[in-house]
Write a protein that holds these residues in place. Structure first.
Motif, PDB file in Angstrom:
ATOM      1  N   PRO A   6       0.851  -1.195   0.000  1.00 18.08           N
ATOM      2  CA  PRO A   6       0.000   0.000   0.000  1.00 18.08           C
ATOM      3  C   PRO A   6       0.887   1.245   0.000  1.00 18.08           C
ATOM      4  O   PRO A   6       1.949   1.261   0.609  1.00 18.08           O
ATOM      5  N   GLY A   7       0.481   2.257  -0.708  1.00 13.88           N
ATOM      6  CA  GLY A   7       1.330   3.438  -0.846  1.00 13.88           C
ATOM      7  C   GLY A   7       2.388   3.161  -1.887  1.00 13.88           C
ATOM      8  O   GLY A   7       2.144   2.441  -2.849  1.00 13.88           O
ATOM      9  N   MET A   8       3.560   3.726  -1.722  1.00 15.31           N
ATOM     10  CA  MET A   8       4.596   3.505  -2.721  1.00 15.31           C
ATOM     11  C   MET A   8       5.972   3.419  -2.083  1.00 15.31           C
ATOM     12  O   MET A   8       6.223   4.005  -1.037  1.00 15.31           O
ATOM     13  N   ALA A   9       6.820   2.662  -2.742  1.00 16.89           N
ATOM     14  CA  ALA A   9       8.230   2.575  -2.364  1.00 16.89           C
ATOM     15  C   ALA A   9       9.020   3.147  -3.530  1.00 16.89           C
ATOM     16  O   ALA A   9       8.619   3.012  -4.685  1.00 16.89           O
ATOM     17  N   TYR A  10      10.117   3.807  -3.223  1.00 15.19           N
ATOM     18  CA  TYR A  10      10.931   4.359  -4.298  1.00 15.19           C
ATOM     19  C   TYR A  10      12.392   4.419  -3.884  1.00 15.19           C
ATOM     20  O   TYR A  10      12.726   4.382  -2.718  1.00 15.19           O
ATOM     21  N   ARG A  11      13.233   4.488  -4.885  1.00 16.18           N
ATOM     22  CA  ARG A  11      14.670   4.697  -4.680  1.00 16.18           C
ATOM     23  C   ARG A  11      15.009   5.981  -5.415  1.00 16.18           C
ATOM     24  O   ARG A  11      14.693   6.134  -6.590  1.00 16.18           O
ATOM     25  N   ARG A  12      15.657   6.883  -4.724  1.00 17.45           N
ATOM     26  CA  ARG A  12      15.969   8.175  -5.345  1.00 17.45           C
ATOM     27  C   ARG A  12      17.462   8.409  -5.375  1.00 17.45           C
ATOM     28  O   ARG A  12      18.219   7.781  -4.655  1.00 17.45           O
ATOM     29  N   ARG A  13      17.838   9.330  -6.196  1.00 22.17           N
ATOM     30  CA  ARG A  13      19.238   9.758  -6.261  1.00 22.17           C
ATOM     31  C   ARG A  13      19.460  10.818  -5.183  1.00 22.17           C
ATOM     32  O   ARG A  13      18.527  11.459  -4.729  1.00 22.17           O
ATOM     33  N   ASN A  14      20.696  11.030  -4.816  1.00 23.83           N
ATOM     34  CA  ASN A  14      20.996  12.092  -3.854  1.00 23.83           C
ATOM     35  C   ASN A  14      21.304  13.373  -4.620  1.00 23.83           C
ATOM     36  O   ASN A  14      22.433  13.837  -4.683  1.00 23.83           O
ATOM     37  N   LYS A  28       0.450   5.239  -8.300  1.00 25.94           N
ATOM     38  CA  LYS A  28      -0.764   5.657  -9.024  1.00 25.94           C
ATOM     39  C   LYS A  28      -1.880   6.014  -8.043  1.00 25.94           C
ATOM     40  O   LYS A  28      -2.518   7.055  -8.171  1.00 25.94           O
ATOM     41  N   SER A  29      -2.093   5.174  -7.028  1.00 27.96           N
ATOM     42  CA  SER A  29      -3.171   5.460  -6.072  1.00 27.96           C
ATOM     43  C   SER A  29      -2.840   6.629  -5.158  1.00 27.96           C
ATOM     44  O   SER A  29      -3.726   7.336  -4.693  1.00 27.96           O
ATOM     45  N   LEU A  30      -1.561   6.870  -4.924  1.00 28.05           N
ATOM     46  CA  LEU A  30      -1.150   7.964  -4.036  1.00 28.05           C
ATOM     47  C   LEU A  30      -1.089   9.308  -4.756  1.00 28.05           C
ATOM     48  O   LEU A  30      -1.537  10.323  -4.219  1.00 28.05           O
ATOM     49  N   THR A  31      -0.557   9.312  -5.970  1.00 31.28           N
ATOM     50  CA  THR A  31      -0.317  10.582  -6.667  1.00 31.28           C
ATOM     51  C   THR A  31      -1.168  10.797  -7.913  1.00 31.28           C
ATOM     52  O   THR A  31      -1.285  11.922  -8.389  1.00 31.28           O
ATOM     53  N   GLY A  32      -1.716   9.704  -8.457  1.00 35.72           N
ATOM     54  CA  GLY A  32      -2.450   9.807  -9.716  1.00 35.72           C
ATOM     55  C   GLY A  32      -1.559   9.634 -10.934  1.00 35.72           C
ATOM     56  O   GLY A  32      -2.033   9.602 -12.055  1.00 35.72           O
ATOM     57  N   TYR A  33      -0.264   9.517 -10.715  1.00 40.35           N
ATOM     58  CA  TYR A  33       0.696   9.342 -11.800  1.00 40.35           C
ATOM     59  C   TYR A  33       1.158   7.888 -11.853  1.00 40.35           C
ATOM     60  O   TYR A  33       1.267   7.227 -10.815  1.00 40.35           O
ATOM     61  N   VAL A  34       1.458   7.401 -13.051  1.00 40.14           N
ATOM     62  CA  VAL A  34       2.011   6.053 -13.221  1.00 40.14           C
ATOM     63  C   VAL A  34       3.524   6.126 -13.036  1.00 40.14           C
ATOM     64  O   VAL A  34       4.120   7.204 -13.151  1.00 40.14           O
ATOM     65  N   PRO A  35       4.170   4.988 -12.744  1.00 36.49           N
ATOM     66  CA  PRO A  35       5.615   5.005 -12.507  1.00 36.49           C
ATOM     67  C   PRO A  35       6.428   5.717 -13.587  1.00 36.49           C
ATOM     68  O   PRO A  35       7.342   6.478 -13.274  1.00 36.49           O
ATOM     69  N   GLY A  36       6.103   5.501 -14.852  1.00 39.49           N
ATOM     70  CA  GLY A  36       6.861   6.138 -15.929  1.00 39.49           C
ATOM     71  C   GLY A  36       6.874   7.652 -15.833  1.00 39.49           C
ATOM     72  O   GLY A  36       7.862   8.303 -16.186  1.00 39.49           O
ATOM     73  N   ASP A  37       5.776   8.233 -15.345  1.00 43.94           N
ATOM     74  CA  ASP A  37       5.718   9.695 -15.182  1.00 43.94           C
ATOM     75  C   ASP A  37       6.717  10.165 -14.132  1.00 43.94           C
ATOM     76  O   ASP A  37       7.398  11.172 -14.303  1.00 43.94           O
ATOM     77  N   LEU A  38       6.795   9.430 -13.021  1.00 41.69           N
ATOM     78  CA  LEU A  38       7.626   9.854 -11.898  1.00 41.69           C
ATOM     79  C   LEU A  38       9.113   9.610 -12.124  1.00 41.69           C
ATOM     80  O   LEU A  38       9.948  10.138 -11.397  1.00 41.69           O
TER      81      LEU A  38
END
Length: 83
Positions: A6-14, A28-38
Motif C-alpha cells: 500500500p502506498g509507494m516505495a521508491y529509490r531516489r538519487r541524492n 498511481k493510487s497515491l499521486t495519480g501518476y504512473v511510474p513512468g511519469d515519476l
C-alpha cells in the motif's frame, strides 16, 4: 512484493531535484501518476509541496550518515493539484 505494497516505495538519487530511479506501482493510487511519469528527471521533486522541499532535503542529507534510522513526513501535490 512491492506490487502489493500500500502506498509507494521508491529509490531516489541524492540530488537536489529528488529524482528517482525506481517507484512501485502504488504511486498511481497515491499521486495519480504512473511510474513512468515519476521517473522523468526531476518530476517527482516537483510533486513535493513547496513548503516542504527544503526540510526534506535537509533531513535526507542528515539521514545519509551510516546506521541512522529516519522517517520523513512531507506533503505531495497529486495529479489533480491537491495536497
Amino acid at each position: 512484493m512491492l506490487d502489493n505494497l500500500p502506498g509507494m516505495a521508491y529509490r531516489r538519487r541524492n540530488d537536489s531535484t529528488l529524482s528517482i530511479e525506481y517507484v512501485s506501482p502504488g504511486c498511481k493510487s497515491l499521486t495519480g501518476y504512473v511510474p513512468g511519469d515519476l521517473l522523468k528527471g526531476d518530476f517527482y521533486g516537483s510533486l513535493v509541496h513547496p513548503d516542504d522541499v527544503e526540510g526534506v532535503w535537509d533531513q535526507l542529507q542528515t539521514a545519509r550518515t551510516p546506521s541512522i534510522e529516519y522517517e520523513i513526513d512531507y506533503r505531495l501535490v497529486d495529479v489533480r493539484g491537491e495536497t
